[in-house]
Design an enzyme around this catalytic site. Sequence first.
Site, PDB file in Angstrom:
ATOM      1  CG  ASP A   1       4.401   1.641 -14.742  1.00  0.00           C
ATOM      2  OD1 ASP A   1       4.952   2.175 -15.728  1.00  0.00           O
ATOM      3  OD2 ASP A   1       5.028   1.260 -13.743  1.00  0.00           O
TER       4      ASP A   1
ATOM      5  NE  ARG B   1      19.927   5.068 -22.470  1.00  0.00           N
ATOM      6  CZ  ARG B   1      20.340   5.531 -21.302  1.00  0.00           C
ATOM      7  NH1 ARG B   1      21.212   6.529 -21.261  1.00  0.00           N
ATOM      8  NH2 ARG B   1      19.896   5.020 -20.176  1.00  0.00           N
ATOM      9  CE  LYS B   2      15.412  12.103 -23.266  1.00  0.00           C
ATOM     10  NZ  LYS B   2      15.244  13.587 -23.317  1.00  0.00           N
TER      11      LYS B   2
END
Length: 259
Positions: free
Chosen positions: A171, A217-218
């Site tokens: 992450d 925005r992705k």
Amino acid sequence: MGGGRGRRSNPAGDSIPQLCHRTPGVPIDVPVPTPPHVPQPRPPRPHCCVSLQASCSVSPQDLAVPNAGWSAAMCEQYQRLLRCTTNGSWRRIPSYRRGLDHLPEVLQMTVDPGPGPRLFLRNVDAEGAGFEYAIFLHASGRRTRCLCQVGPYLEGHQGFAHGGAIATLVDTTVGTCALAAAKMSAMTAKLSISYLAPVPLGAVVVADSRVEQHEGRKIFLSCQVCDTQRDTLYAEATALFIQVEDNNSPPSPAACPQR
């Protein structure tokens, strides 16, 4: 009688109840009210004002550098990746104990980091016990490479790293890549990981991440976690990050100050 009462006799032979501890002026058997607790204000934490031109007496400490807890393999791989920065193709990203230390425009900084908020990967002070890592950003801003040594405090199954620790490593790696691509704040929306082999405690691994697609925005990314020789693939993942458009967005890693 029991409790706090005693008895004494008067000349007439009457038995008179007597309190062992009586507050003057307060009738017998009337409870004394307890004064309300008044919370005391906490003393202010020491701080100093800084600006882009003036430095604070305590500067953020870059922790993405070799220390006594790094193994010989970790140091060797770090130097190898560091050589890739000499021609400008890669850049080492500094890593601090707190997220705010990445923001040079913040006008106030706590002198003593103390027990306040910390980056999750930097929540262990003991060198070599937790995450020991350094992240490198490609000049394109669409790839990151994280070199990590897995410490004993990350144990899950005996002798191996906890799956959550590997997820944190992934992450962080894809998140750094997403921030560089977005050039503004971005947060994890989806993270899917396939664990292919357990990571031994003390192992040195490399997590490679890249932007696969950027739509509005992705930001879609992928990541692989391997050993340093690329012989063992420990995990592979896909992620979706969403850009957070607000006035308080932190800068991308490419804008972070170098050591």
